[in-house]
Design a protein around this motif. Sequence first.
Motif, PDB file in Angstrom:
ATOM      1  N   ASN A  29       0.827  -1.220   0.000  1.00 58.34           N
ATOM      2  CA  ASN A  29       0.000   0.000   0.000  1.00 58.34           C
ATOM      3  C   ASN A  29       0.861   1.270   0.000  1.00 58.34           C
ATOM      4  O   ASN A  29       0.480   2.298   0.554  1.00 58.34           O
ATOM      5  CB  ASN A  29      -0.960  -0.001   1.197  1.00 58.34           C
ATOM      6  CG  ASN A  29      -0.219   0.014   2.525  1.00 58.34           C
ATOM      7  OD1 ASN A  29       0.983  -0.280   2.559  1.00 58.34           O
ATOM      8  ND2 ASN A  29      -0.905   0.345   3.598  1.00 58.34           N
ATOM      9  N   VAL A  31       2.691   4.709  -0.960  1.00 57.92           N
ATOM     10  CA  VAL A  31       2.222   5.963  -1.555  1.00 57.92           C
ATOM     11  C   VAL A  31       3.365   6.502  -2.420  1.00 57.92           C
ATOM     12  O   VAL A  31       4.461   6.775  -1.924  1.00 57.92           O
ATOM     13  CB  VAL A  31       1.832   6.987  -0.466  1.00 57.92           C
ATOM     14  CG1 VAL A  31       1.364   8.293  -1.110  1.00 57.92           C
ATOM     15  CG2 VAL A  31       0.733   6.405   0.438  1.00 57.92           C
ATOM     16  N   THR A  62      -1.143   4.028  -3.839  1.00 55.79           N
ATOM     17  CA  THR A  62      -1.794   5.343  -3.974  1.00 55.79           C
ATOM     18  C   THR A  62      -0.776   6.275  -4.612  1.00 55.79           C
ATOM     19  O   THR A  62       0.418   6.186  -4.324  1.00 55.79           O
ATOM     20  CB  THR A  62      -2.190   5.872  -2.578  1.00 55.79           C
ATOM     21  OG1 THR A  62      -3.195   4.995  -2.051  1.00 55.79           O
ATOM     22  CG2 THR A  62      -2.751   7.284  -2.628  1.00 55.79           C
ATOM     23  N   GLU A  97      -9.593   5.584  -7.727  1.00 55.97           N
ATOM     24  CA  GLU A  97      -9.799   6.428  -6.538  1.00 55.97           C
ATOM     25  C   GLU A  97      -8.513   6.606  -5.723  1.00 55.97           C
ATOM     26  O   GLU A  97      -8.459   7.408  -4.792  1.00 55.97           O
ATOM     27  CB  GLU A  97     -10.957   5.887  -5.673  1.00 55.97           C
ATOM     28  CG  GLU A  97     -10.783   4.492  -5.121  1.00 55.97           C
ATOM     29  CD  GLU A  97     -11.138   3.369  -6.118  1.00 55.97           C
ATOM     30  OE1 GLU A  97     -11.308   3.643  -7.331  1.00 55.97           O
ATOM     31  OE2 GLU A  97     -11.215   2.210  -5.666  1.00 55.97           O
ATOM     32  N   GLN A  98      -7.463   5.858  -6.085  1.00 53.71           N
ATOM     33  CA  GLN A  98      -6.181   6.009  -5.381  1.00 53.71           C
ATOM     34  C   GLN A  98      -5.193   6.902  -6.149  1.00 53.71           C
ATOM     35  O   GLN A  98      -4.053   7.059  -5.750  1.00 53.71           O
ATOM     36  CB  GLN A  98      -5.583   4.614  -5.131  1.00 53.71           C
ATOM     37  CG  GLN A  98      -6.332   3.863  -4.030  1.00 53.71           C
ATOM     38  CD  GLN A  98      -6.146   2.358  -4.068  1.00 53.71           C
ATOM     39  OE1 GLN A  98      -7.094   1.615  -3.817  1.00 53.71           O
ATOM     40  NE2 GLN A  98      -4.950   1.882  -4.374  1.00 53.71           N
ATOM     41  N   HIS A 100      -4.176  10.620  -7.582  1.00 56.55           N
ATOM     42  CA  HIS A 100      -4.424  12.047  -7.307  1.00 56.55           C
ATOM     43  C   HIS A 100      -3.507  12.929  -8.147  1.00 56.55           C
ATOM     44  O   HIS A 100      -2.298  12.700  -8.199  1.00 56.55           O
ATOM     45  CB  HIS A 100      -4.170  12.371  -5.834  1.00 56.55           C
ATOM     46  CG  HIS A 100      -4.953  11.504  -4.895  1.00 56.55           C
ATOM     47  ND1 HIS A 100      -4.491  10.285  -4.450  1.00 56.55           N
ATOM     48  CD2 HIS A 100      -6.162  11.676  -4.341  1.00 56.55           C
ATOM     49  CE1 HIS A 100      -5.388   9.742  -3.655  1.00 56.55           C
ATOM     50  NE2 HIS A 100      -6.427  10.564  -3.569  1.00 56.55           N
ATOM     51  N   ALA A 123      -3.228  10.145   3.530  1.00 58.09           N
ATOM     52  CA  ALA A 123      -2.761   8.879   2.932  1.00 58.09           C
ATOM     53  C   ALA A 123      -1.544   8.333   3.683  1.00 58.09           C
ATOM     54  O   ALA A 123      -1.017   7.276   3.349  1.00 58.09           O
ATOM     55  CB  ALA A 123      -2.429   9.089   1.467  1.00 58.09           C
TER      56      ALA A 123
END
Length: 261
Positions: A29, A31, A62, A97-98, A100, A123
């Motif tokens: 997960n 970022v 993300t 949706e992850q 940006h 996040a």
Amino acid sequence: MEIVIKDNADTASRTAANYIAQLIRRKPNAVLGLATGRTPLPLYRELIRMHQEEGLDFSGVTTFNLDEYVGLSPEHPASYNYFMRTNLFDYVNIPEEQVHLPDGLTSDIPAHCSEYEKKIEKAGGIDLQILGIGSDGHIGFNEPMSSLASRTRIKTLTRDTIKDNACFFSSVEEVPRHVITMGIGTILDSRTCLLLAFGENKAEALAGAVEGPLMAALPASSLQLHPVVKVFCDESAACQCRQTDYYRWVYDNKPQWQQFE
Ligand code: GLP
């Protein structure tokens, strides 16, 4: 700062991709902070290959992009939103949706910028920020004289950057004058920064960033303040650095547990 010098952009990008893949495997997960421009293209191609051929899984990842042009919609072919979709997102499995990016069409730029900062914080912060470098030493769109403590905000591009990026538009007049960019402070908050630099036109900026004095006149020199920076470059981008022998020596003598090839 660790400087990894490779023969060419492709081999440097493959090494950088291995480093990123190690992070994603260790922390599914993760970022990621993403960059646009010509420089990260071979890196994105290699990440796509790793996804398609080796099953590198982006489903938990993300992403936050560094910057976007003010006034361009995501459908504009020169927008960074369009760039990211056509060069990475359409080919890997990051849920929409992850993903940006700053919104170039926002009606309230200051509110949007502080919201962007809050989203990064929510996040859990950026684990790894990918960066290119402008020929004037900018990172993101933090042009020379940007505050070293700056956060996400609007910036005015320099004439040189407008000229450098005109090839993505049909004419130089079409290049927006304004952009939204993460600040230098935002970038320095990432846990790791990965700077890519290829070609001789980056040599002066890279040498200044790595070996020159820390100064707002060369925004990339701010990376000297960051505890974990990996620079992946080719021979021509490294040609103005004075300590290349030492950088090669360090890389060739890395303890095995620190290697990423
Ligand atoms: C662009 C981007 C930067 C990029 C730099 C270099 O304007 N905002 O993120 O690193 O300038 O661009 P290129 O990689 O095309 O040389």
